[in-house]
Design a protein around this motif. Structure first.
Motif, PDB file in Angstrom:
ATOM      1  N   GLU A  85       0.817  -1.209   0.000  1.00  0.00           N
ATOM      2  CA  GLU A  85       0.000   0.000   0.000  1.00  0.00           C
ATOM      3  C   GLU A  85       0.855   1.266   0.000  1.00  0.00           C
ATOM      4  O   GLU A  85       0.401   2.327  -0.448  1.00  0.00           O
ATOM      5  N   THR A  86       2.096   1.172   0.460  1.00  0.00           N
ATOM      6  CA  THR A  86       2.948   2.352   0.621  1.00  0.00           C
ATOM      7  C   THR A  86       3.879   2.570  -0.563  1.00  0.00           C
ATOM      8  O   THR A  86       4.142   3.709  -0.948  1.00  0.00           O
ATOM      9  N   VAL A  87       4.384   1.480  -1.146  1.00  0.00           N
ATOM     10  CA  VAL A  87       5.310   1.620  -2.266  1.00  0.00           C
ATOM     11  C   VAL A  87       4.616   2.329  -3.425  1.00  0.00           C
ATOM     12  O   VAL A  87       3.416   2.140  -3.656  1.00  0.00           O
ATOM     13  N   GLN A  88       5.365   3.152  -4.156  1.00  0.00           N
ATOM     14  CA  GLN A  88       4.768   3.967  -5.211  1.00  0.00           C
ATOM     15  C   GLN A  88       4.972   3.391  -6.614  1.00  0.00           C
ATOM     16  O   GLN A  88       4.163   3.604  -7.505  1.00  0.00           O
ATOM     17  N   THR A  89       6.054   2.665  -6.807  1.00  0.00           N
ATOM     18  CA  THR A  89       6.320   2.136  -8.138  1.00  0.00           C
ATOM     19  C   THR A  89       5.514   0.871  -8.401  1.00  0.00           C
ATOM     20  O   THR A  89       5.119   0.162  -7.466  1.00  0.00           O
ATOM     21  N   LYS A  90       5.287   0.597  -9.678  1.00  0.00           N
ATOM     22  CA  LYS A  90       4.672  -0.671 -10.075  1.00  0.00           C
ATOM     23  C   LYS A  90       5.730  -1.754 -10.289  1.00  0.00           C
ATOM     24  O   LYS A  90       5.393  -2.918 -10.485  1.00  0.00           O
ATOM     25  N   ASN A  91       7.000  -1.344 -10.251  1.00  0.00           N
ATOM     26  CA  ASN A  91       8.105  -2.295 -10.450  1.00  0.00           C
ATOM     27  C   ASN A  91       8.449  -2.962  -9.120  1.00  0.00           C
ATOM     28  O   ASN A  91       9.478  -2.692  -8.507  1.00  0.00           O
ATOM     29  N   VAL A  92       7.580  -3.851  -8.684  1.00  0.00           N
ATOM     30  CA  VAL A  92       7.739  -4.502  -7.377  1.00  0.00           C
ATOM     31  C   VAL A  92       8.102  -5.967  -7.573  1.00  0.00           C
ATOM     32  O   VAL A  92       7.512  -6.670  -8.396  1.00  0.00           O
ATOM     33  N   THR A  93       9.091  -6.414  -6.819  1.00  0.00           N
ATOM     34  CA  THR A  93       9.492  -7.815  -6.845  1.00  0.00           C
ATOM     35  C   THR A  93       9.787  -8.260  -5.417  1.00  0.00           C
ATOM     36  O   THR A  93       9.450  -7.573  -4.460  1.00  0.00           O
ATOM     37  N   TRP A  94      10.456  -9.390  -5.275  1.00  0.00           N
ATOM     38  CA  TRP A  94      10.743  -9.965  -3.962  1.00  0.00           C
ATOM     39  C   TRP A  94      12.021  -9.386  -3.364  1.00  0.00           C
ATOM     40  O   TRP A  94      13.045  -9.268  -4.056  1.00  0.00           O
ATOM     41  N   ALA A  95      11.994  -9.080  -2.081  1.00  0.00           N
ATOM     42  CA  ALA A  95      13.222  -8.699  -1.385  1.00  0.00           C
ATOM     43  C   ALA A  95      14.207  -9.860  -1.387  1.00  0.00           C
ATOM     44  O   ALA A  95      15.425  -9.675  -1.414  1.00  0.00           O
ATOM     45  N   ASN A  96      13.693 -11.083  -1.389  1.00  0.00           N
ATOM     46  CA  ASN A  96      14.518 -12.299  -1.363  1.00  0.00           C
ATOM     47  C   ASN A  96      14.897 -12.790  -2.759  1.00  0.00           C
ATOM     48  O   ASN A  96      15.229 -13.960  -2.933  1.00  0.00           O
ATOM     49  N   LEU A  97      14.877 -11.902  -3.720  1.00  0.00           N
ATOM     50  CA  LEU A  97      15.053 -12.303  -5.121  1.00  0.00           C
ATOM     51  C   LEU A  97      16.336 -13.093  -5.376  1.00  0.00           C
ATOM     52  O   LEU A  97      16.367 -13.976  -6.229  1.00  0.00           O
ATOM     53  N   PHE A  98      17.412 -12.782  -4.639  1.00  0.00           N
ATOM     54  CA  PHE A  98      18.708 -13.405  -4.897  1.00  0.00           C
ATOM     55  C   PHE A  98      19.048 -14.524  -3.910  1.00  0.00           C
ATOM     56  O   PHE A  98      20.160 -15.066  -3.971  1.00  0.00           O
ATOM     57  N   VAL A  99      18.151 -14.847  -3.000  1.00  0.00           N
ATOM     58  CA  VAL A  99      18.496 -15.817  -1.954  1.00  0.00           C
ATOM     59  C   VAL A  99      17.550 -17.014  -1.975  1.00  0.00           C
ATOM     60  O   VAL A  99      16.804 -17.214  -2.930  1.00  0.00           O
ATOM     61  N   ASN A 100      17.606 -17.815  -0.907  1.00  0.00           N
ATOM     62  CA  ASN A 100      16.817 -19.041  -0.807  1.00  0.00           C
ATOM     63  C   ASN A 100      17.038 -19.904  -2.062  1.00  0.00           C
ATOM     64  O   ASN A 100      18.162 -20.095  -2.474  1.00  0.00           O
ATOM     65  N   SER A 101      15.993 -20.408  -2.689  1.00  0.00           N
ATOM     66  CA  SER A 101      16.206 -21.314  -3.826  1.00  0.00           C
ATOM     67  C   SER A 101      16.740 -20.602  -5.065  1.00  0.00           C
ATOM     68  O   SER A 101      17.162 -21.253  -6.024  1.00  0.00           O
ATOM     69  N   ASN A 102      16.755 -19.270  -5.074  1.00  0.00           N
ATOM     70  CA  ASN A 102      17.337 -18.519  -6.189  1.00  0.00           C
ATOM     71  C   ASN A 102      18.836 -18.284  -6.016  1.00  0.00           C
ATOM     72  O   ASN A 102      19.489 -17.759  -6.929  1.00  0.00           O
ATOM     73  N   TYR A 103      19.388 -18.636  -4.844  1.00  0.00           N
ATOM     74  CA  TYR A 103      20.789 -18.293  -4.585  1.00  0.00           C
ATOM     75  C   TYR A 103      21.750 -19.004  -5.535  1.00  0.00           C
ATOM     76  O   TYR A 103      22.724 -18.399  -6.008  1.00  0.00           O
ATOM     77  N   SER A 104      21.501 -20.263  -5.824  1.00  0.00           N
ATOM     78  CA  SER A 104      22.401 -20.977  -6.740  1.00  0.00           C
ATOM     79  C   SER A 104      22.384 -20.329  -8.121  1.00  0.00           C
ATOM     80  O   SER A 104      23.423 -20.255  -8.796  1.00  0.00           O
TER      81      SER A 104
END
Length: 234
Positions: free
Chosen positions: A90-109
């Motif tokens: 509700e607070t973020v202004q951009t439509k370019n929203v993704t995951w904070a965890n984009l580079f970690v967990n199962s995406n880390y490899s």
């Protein structure tokens, strides 16, 4: 239902095409600061609403900044309480929203095996802002200049120094790559430097390079539990 595996492919494509962008991620620690709630993070930096008003205001500015090439990573309901996610959406202004965890967990490899090699093939300068313990250590990609940060780098008087230095370097550069591994400072620099010169690429890579800088200090670095299999979803 959507997961984060597609979004990291979009980042990979932008890097391959040398399409300038900025990525700033906001996880649980940044959420607390955005909401002006005191916190001592797992990396031992502390936020006090009374003592860090300027820092909180700048972080909030970075969170609501809008630009076609500015991407904001927010927490997801599989990792944080749903009311936190709702507030961020509700607070973020951009439509370019993704995951904070984009580079970690199962995406880390994928990050290690696909994204880091793209850093290493970058034809122009690469500037890394990271913990001072990593200075003079061998990184997994070439680094033109390493800016050593202490644990209070995102707080005054250090904050103004790094913002001023970063803006100067950004304005002198074109097509260069700026990488941030410095807690909330990375969010602020991703915003301030992109605002100063959007022709470079700015990425808040967080703790992804800790194994080379300070040593492995996150569960996902070790593949413990389900972290190396956890796929974040909306």
């Amino acid at each position: 239902m959507k997961d984060f595996s597609q979004d990291i492919l979009n980042i990979e494509e932008r890097l391959k095409e040398r399409e300038p962008f900025s990525f700033s991620k906001y996880a649980d620690g940044e959420y607390k600061i955005l909401r002006n709630e005191p916190i001592t993070n797992c990396d031992n930096w502390t936020f006090s609403p009374q003592d860090h008003k300027k820092e909180q205001a700048l972080l909030l500015e970075s969170f609501v900044y809008k630009h076609d090439n500015y991407i904001v990573g927010i927490s997801c309901p599989c990792c944080q309480p749903l009311d936190h996610i709702q507030w961020m959406r509700e607070t973020v202004q951009t439509k370019n929203v993704t995951w904070a965890n984009l580079f970690v967990n199962s995406n880390y490899s994928f990050f290690v095996n696909k994204i880091i090699p793209l850093f290493n093939r970058w034809q122009k300068n690469i500037y890394l802002f990271a913990n001072e313990d990593g200075l003079r250590k061998q990184m997994p990609f070439k680094v033109t200049e390493y800016f050593p940060l202490n644990m209070k780098a995102w707080q005054e008087p250090f904050l103004s120094h790094w913002v001023d230095l970063g803006i100067k370097k950004a304005k002198e550069s074109e097509g260069c790559l700026f990488l941030f591994s410095g807690g909330p400072l990375g969010n602020i620099l991703s915003y301030e430097l992109h605002k100063a010169n959007p022709t470079n690429t700015y990425i808040d890579i967080g703790s992804t390079i800790s194994p080379w800088v300070v040593g492995k200090n996150r569960d996902y670095h070790f593949g413990l539990g389900n972290f190396n299999q956890q796929t974040c979803i909306w």
